[in-house]
Design a protein around this motif. Structure first.
Motif, PDB file in Angstrom:
ATOM      1  N   LEU A  31       0.789  -1.228   0.000  1.00  0.00           N
ATOM      2  CA  LEU A  31       0.000   0.000   0.000  1.00  0.00           C
ATOM      3  C   LEU A  31       0.819   1.275   0.000  1.00  0.00           C
ATOM      4  CD1 LEU A  31      -2.769  -1.028   2.497  1.00  0.00           C
ATOM      5  CD2 LEU A  31      -2.932  -0.886   0.026  1.00  0.00           C
ATOM      6  N   SER A  32       2.077   1.212   0.390  1.00  0.00           N
ATOM      7  CA  SER A  32       2.845   2.449   0.444  1.00  0.00           C
ATOM      8  C   SER A  32       4.271   2.158   0.073  1.00  0.00           C
ATOM      9  CB  SER A  32       2.768   3.065   1.832  1.00  0.00           C
ATOM     10  OG  SER A  32       3.480   2.279   2.741  1.00  0.00           O
ATOM     11  N   GLY A  33       4.976   3.212  -0.293  1.00  0.00           N
ATOM     12  CA  GLY A  33       6.373   3.046  -0.644  1.00  0.00           C
ATOM     13  C   GLY A  33       6.545   2.944  -2.145  1.00  0.00           C
ATOM     14  N   ARG A  34       7.709   2.559  -2.539  1.00  0.00           N
ATOM     15  CA  ARG A  34       8.060   2.523  -3.947  1.00  0.00           C
ATOM     16  C   ARG A  34       7.204   1.532  -4.735  1.00  0.00           C
ATOM     17  NH1 ARG A  34      13.520   0.216  -6.512  1.00  0.00           N
ATOM     18  NH2 ARG A  34      12.765   0.329  -8.643  1.00  0.00           N
ATOM     19  N   PHE A  35       6.807   0.453  -4.097  1.00  0.00           N
ATOM     20  CA  PHE A  35       6.092  -0.607  -4.809  1.00  0.00           C
ATOM     21  C   PHE A  35       4.599  -0.590  -4.528  1.00  0.00           C
ATOM     22  CE2 PHE A  35       9.870  -2.313  -6.402  1.00  0.00           C
ATOM     23  CZ  PHE A  35      10.822  -2.325  -5.393  1.00  0.00           C
ATOM     24  N   ARG A  36       4.063   0.582  -4.237  1.00  0.00           N
ATOM     25  CA  ARG A  36       2.643   0.611  -3.883  1.00  0.00           C
ATOM     26  C   ARG A  36       1.777   0.142  -5.028  1.00  0.00           C
ATOM     27  NH1 ARG A  36       3.739   6.061  -5.237  1.00  0.00           N
ATOM     28  NH2 ARG A  36       5.110   6.187  -3.449  1.00  0.00           N
ATOM     29  N   GLY A  37       0.778  -0.646  -4.684  1.00  0.00           N
ATOM     30  CA  GLY A  37      -0.133  -1.182  -5.678  1.00  0.00           C
ATOM     31  C   GLY A  37       0.270  -2.553  -6.178  1.00  0.00           C
ATOM     32  N   LYS A  38       1.516  -2.945  -5.927  1.00  0.00           N
ATOM     33  CA  LYS A  38       1.967  -4.227  -6.458  1.00  0.00           C
ATOM     34  C   LYS A  38       1.460  -5.372  -5.608  1.00  0.00           C
ATOM     35  CE  LYS A  38       5.229  -2.532  -9.367  1.00  0.00           C
ATOM     36  NZ  LYS A  38       5.574  -2.870 -10.706  1.00  0.00           N
ATOM     37  N   ARG A  39       1.142  -6.467  -6.309  1.00  0.00           N
ATOM     38  CA  ARG A  39       0.711  -7.662  -5.592  1.00  0.00           C
ATOM     39  C   ARG A  39       1.934  -8.552  -5.418  1.00  0.00           C
ATOM     40  NH1 ARG A  39      -3.806  -6.805  -9.247  1.00  0.00           N
ATOM     41  NH2 ARG A  39      -5.661  -6.361  -8.020  1.00  0.00           N
ATOM     42  N   VAL A  40       2.173  -8.975  -4.184  1.00  0.00           N
ATOM     43  CA  VAL A  40       3.366  -9.766  -3.882  1.00  0.00           C
ATOM     44  C   VAL A  40       2.989 -10.993  -3.078  1.00  0.00           C
ATOM     45  CG1 VAL A  40       4.959  -7.846  -3.935  1.00  0.00           C
ATOM     46  CG2 VAL A  40       3.782  -8.368  -1.832  1.00  0.00           C
ATOM     47  N   VAL A  41       3.960 -11.902  -2.986  1.00  0.00           N
ATOM     48  CA  VAL A  41       3.727 -13.161  -2.285  1.00  0.00           C
ATOM     49  C   VAL A  41       4.372 -13.096  -0.905  1.00  0.00           C
ATOM     50  CG1 VAL A  41       4.124 -15.633  -2.377  1.00  0.00           C
ATOM     51  CG2 VAL A  41       3.675 -14.384  -4.471  1.00  0.00           C
TER      52      VAL A  41
ATOM     53  N   PRO B 122      11.680  -7.137  -5.468  1.00  0.00           N
ATOM     54  CA  PRO B 122      12.649  -8.115  -4.983  1.00  0.00           C
ATOM     55  C   PRO B 122      12.232  -8.624  -3.609  1.00  0.00           C
ATOM     56  CG  PRO B 122      13.444  -5.931  -4.530  1.00  0.00           C
ATOM     57  CD  PRO B 122      12.106  -5.759  -5.202  1.00  0.00           C
ATOM     58  N   LEU B 123      13.127  -9.396  -2.979  1.00  0.00           N
ATOM     59  CA  LEU B 123      12.867  -9.776  -1.596  1.00  0.00           C
ATOM     60  C   LEU B 123      12.756  -8.499  -0.788  1.00  0.00           C
ATOM     61  CD1 LEU B 123      15.373 -12.712  -1.318  1.00  0.00           C
ATOM     62  CD2 LEU B 123      12.938 -12.883  -0.859  1.00  0.00           C
ATOM     63  N   LEU B 124      11.622  -8.322  -0.166  1.00  0.00           N
ATOM     64  CA  LEU B 124      11.327  -7.047   0.463  1.00  0.00           C
ATOM     65  C   LEU B 124      10.911  -7.273   1.905  1.00  0.00           C
ATOM     66  CD1 LEU B 124      11.178  -4.186  -0.794  1.00  0.00           C
ATOM     67  CD2 LEU B 124       8.734  -4.514  -1.010  1.00  0.00           C
ATOM     68  N   ARG B 125      11.292  -6.333   2.744  1.00  0.00           N
ATOM     69  CA  ARG B 125      10.928  -6.417   4.153  1.00  0.00           C
ATOM     70  C   ARG B 125      10.033  -5.230   4.455  1.00  0.00           C
ATOM     71  NH1 ARG B 125      15.127  -5.506   9.090  1.00  0.00           N
ATOM     72  NH2 ARG B 125      15.525  -3.593   7.919  1.00  0.00           N
ATOM     73  N   LEU B 126       8.829  -5.499   4.931  1.00  0.00           N
ATOM     74  CA  LEU B 126       7.934  -4.389   5.229  1.00  0.00           C
ATOM     75  C   LEU B 126       7.002  -4.709   6.384  1.00  0.00           C
ATOM     76  CD1 LEU B 126       5.104  -4.446   2.641  1.00  0.00           C
ATOM     77  CD2 LEU B 126       7.243  -5.407   2.018  1.00  0.00           C
ATOM     78  N   PRO B 127       6.468  -3.669   7.011  1.00  0.00           N
ATOM     79  CA  PRO B 127       5.520  -3.919   8.096  1.00  0.00           C
ATOM     80  C   PRO B 127       4.205  -4.413   7.519  1.00  0.00           C
ATOM     81  CG  PRO B 127       6.191  -1.619   8.015  1.00  0.00           C
ATOM     82  CD  PRO B 127       6.714  -2.249   6.792  1.00  0.00           C
ATOM     83  N   GLN B 128       3.573  -5.310   8.197  1.00  0.00           N
ATOM     84  CA  GLN B 128       2.318  -5.834   7.685  1.00  0.00           C
ATOM     85  C   GLN B 128       1.265  -4.741   7.536  1.00  0.00           C
ATOM     86  OE1 GLN B 128      -0.110  -8.367  10.015  1.00  0.00           O
ATOM     87  NE2 GLN B 128      -1.049  -9.303   8.251  1.00  0.00           N
TER      88      GLN B 128
ATOM     89  N   ARG C 140       1.336  -9.663 -11.917  1.00  0.00           N
ATOM     90  CA  ARG C 140       1.906  -8.583 -12.713  1.00  0.00           C
ATOM     91  C   ARG C 140       1.016  -7.343 -12.660  1.00  0.00           C
ATOM     92  NH1 ARG C 140       2.681 -10.999 -18.033  1.00  0.00           N
ATOM     93  NH2 ARG C 140       3.961 -12.438 -16.868  1.00  0.00           N
ATOM     94  N   ASP C 141      -0.280  -7.570 -12.473  1.00  0.00           N
ATOM     95  CA  ASP C 141      -1.240  -6.474 -12.457  1.00  0.00           C
ATOM     96  C   ASP C 141      -1.045  -5.615 -11.215  1.00  0.00           C
ATOM     97  OD1 ASP C 141      -4.732  -6.011 -12.069  1.00  0.00           O
ATOM     98  OD2 ASP C 141      -3.493  -5.229 -13.693  1.00  0.00           O
ATOM     99  N   VAL C 142      -1.302  -4.323 -11.365  1.00  0.00           N
ATOM    100  CA  VAL C 142      -1.177  -3.407 -10.233  1.00  0.00           C
ATOM    101  C   VAL C 142      -2.572  -3.093  -9.711  1.00  0.00           C
ATOM    102  CG1 VAL C 142      -0.564  -1.041  -9.608  1.00  0.00           C
ATOM    103  CG2 VAL C 142       0.984  -2.389 -10.990  1.00  0.00           C
ATOM    104  N   PHE C 143      -2.731  -3.053  -8.419  1.00  0.00           N
ATOM    105  CA  PHE C 143      -4.043  -2.795  -7.838  1.00  0.00           C
ATOM    106  C   PHE C 143      -4.363  -1.311  -7.843  1.00  0.00           C
ATOM    107  CE2 PHE C 143      -7.682  -3.318  -5.265  1.00  0.00           C
ATOM    108  CZ  PHE C 143      -7.709  -2.224  -4.419  1.00  0.00           C
ATOM    109  N   THR C 144      -5.530  -0.975  -8.366  1.00  0.00           N
ATOM    110  CA  THR C 144      -6.022   0.404  -8.240  1.00  0.00           C
ATOM    111  C   THR C 144      -7.514   0.347  -7.969  1.00  0.00           C
ATOM    112  OG1 THR C 144      -6.433   0.505 -10.598  1.00  0.00           O
ATOM    113  CG2 THR C 144      -4.399   1.508  -9.835  1.00  0.00           C
ATOM    114  N   LEU C 145      -8.034   1.449  -7.481  1.00  0.00           N
ATOM    115  CA  LEU C 145      -9.485   1.568  -7.355  1.00  0.00           C
ATOM    116  C   LEU C 145     -10.000   2.146  -8.652  1.00  0.00           C
ATOM    117  CD1 LEU C 145      -9.895   3.009  -3.772  1.00  0.00           C
ATOM    118  CD2 LEU C 145     -10.527   0.741  -4.555  1.00  0.00           C
ATOM    119  N   HIS C 146     -11.038   1.549  -9.187  1.00  0.00           N
ATOM    120  CA  HIS C 146     -11.605   2.067 -10.420  1.00  0.00           C
ATOM    121  C   HIS C 146     -12.853   2.871 -10.118  1.00  0.00           C
ATOM    122  CE1 HIS C 146      -8.831  -0.219 -12.810  1.00  0.00           C
ATOM    123  NE2 HIS C 146      -9.082  -1.271 -12.068  1.00  0.00           N
ATOM    124  N   LYS C 147     -13.394   3.438 -11.188  1.00  0.00           N
ATOM    125  CA  LYS C 147     -14.561   4.295 -10.999  1.00  0.00           C
ATOM    126  C   LYS C 147     -15.711   3.480 -10.417  1.00  0.00           C
ATOM    127  CE  LYS C 147     -17.316   7.635 -13.472  1.00  0.00           C
ATOM    128  NZ  LYS C 147     -17.690   8.185 -14.777  1.00  0.00           N
TER     129      LYS C 147
END
Lengths: 172, 128
Positions: free
Chosen positions: A39-49, A71-77, A156-163
């Motif tokens: 949700l925040s940071g450089r990779f916001r919107g990206k779906r990750v595992v 990449p392998l990323l460390r973030l707060p839940q 690969r798809d990025v999450f956004t809110l649509h109309k």
């Protein structure tokens, strides 16, 4: 027999780092392989595992890198949104990845004059070969599990809110 | 166009707001120009006063007397197969689609949008 006191503990007796008193509890019973949205940071919107929770309480996730550039990323839940999609990560081994993996490498030290002259050409931060290899190793089985499937496109798809979409009404 | 769906005892109505949203009830009595007594024994709607603003009048009707008790109403509903007749209407089908769409999770929503894109691509390709 007089009890022997250890007034000054030697190097060998140095106490190990304490376990955190209250280790961060993860919300929502997320399991390894769960897809999260950053949700925040450089990779916001990206779906990750999601891979695992680190000792510091942060969570370890991966794109996989080849799929969406994360990449392998460390973030707060707290900076993620949990979806109900789970990807098979049975073959993934993250045992040797810990907080130490994310420690910043020491800056190159030089005299102030040298640094001044070098500033003109800024060196791009390079990722070490070791990290690239670890990334490949971790991602290998995830990529094999999603190869050719809609899950690969989904990551690969990025999450956004649509109309017309309201975040509080969406089911994840 | 004349009004055909009257507010009358026996009129089947769909609740569109509140805790019984999306459920069917039958108008049993009329309080005033804004409120009716609604009962839906076969759909889990308790006998209660509802403002007409929260209801959508359907084209279905049951023949009951004004103020009919819940037991009588239940018999009338079952004899007329109101629930089955309702399921066949286009309003019911549209409602089902809406509810299905609202229940899709993130992955499902992606699958749908992906299929739509592929379909649009194929149609454009065929049109050329």
């Amino acid at each position: 027999m007089v009890k022997r006191f250890d007034w000054y503990k030697g190097e060998e007796n140095k106490e190990k780092k304490q376990q955190p008193q209250n280790p961060t509890k993860l919300k929502g019973n997320i399991q390894a392989g769960q897809v999260l949205v950053i949700l925040s940071g450089r990779f916001r919107g990206k779906r990750v595992v999601f891979l695992k929770q680190l000792h510091s309480g942060y969570i370890l996730v991966t794109g996989p890198y080849k799929v969406n550039g994360v990449p392998l990323l460390r973030l707060p839940q707290k900076h993620t949104l949990t979806t109900s999609k789970v990807i098979d990560v049975n073959g993934v081994n993250t045992g040797d990845i810990s907080d130490a993996y994310f420690k910043k490498e020491d800056k190159v030290k030089g005299s102030k004059e040298e640094q001044f002259f070098q500033d003109g050409k800024k060196k791009k931060a390079e990722v070490s070969q070791a990290k690239k290899d670890t990334q490949k190793a971790v991602d290998a089985s995830i990529l094999a599990a999603i190869k050719g499937k809609t899950e690969a496109k989904y990551l690969r798809d990025v999450f956004t809110l649509h109309k017309g979409q309201k975040a509080h009404e969406l089911v994840f | 166009m004349a009004i055909t769906r009257y507010v009358e005892p026996g009129r089947v109505a769909l609740v569109n707001y509140g805790k019984n949203v999306h459920k069917l009830g039958v108008i049993v009595d009329i309080l005033d120009e804004n409120r009716v007594l609604l009962d839906g024994p076969t759909t889990g709607v308790a006998r209660e006063v509802y403002p007409l603003k929260r209801l959508y009048l359907t084209g279905l009707k049951v023949s009951i007397l004004r103020g009919a008790r819940t037991k009588t109403l239940r018999k009338a509903l079952e004899n007329n197969d109101i629930c089955e007749k309702w399921e066949k209407t286009s309003k019911a089908k549209k409602q089902a689609i809406k509810m299905k769409r609202a229940s899709l999770n993130d992955y499902d929503r992606f699958v749908v949008s992906n299929l739509k894109r592929r379909r649009a691509f194929e149609l454009r390709r065929k049109a050329k």
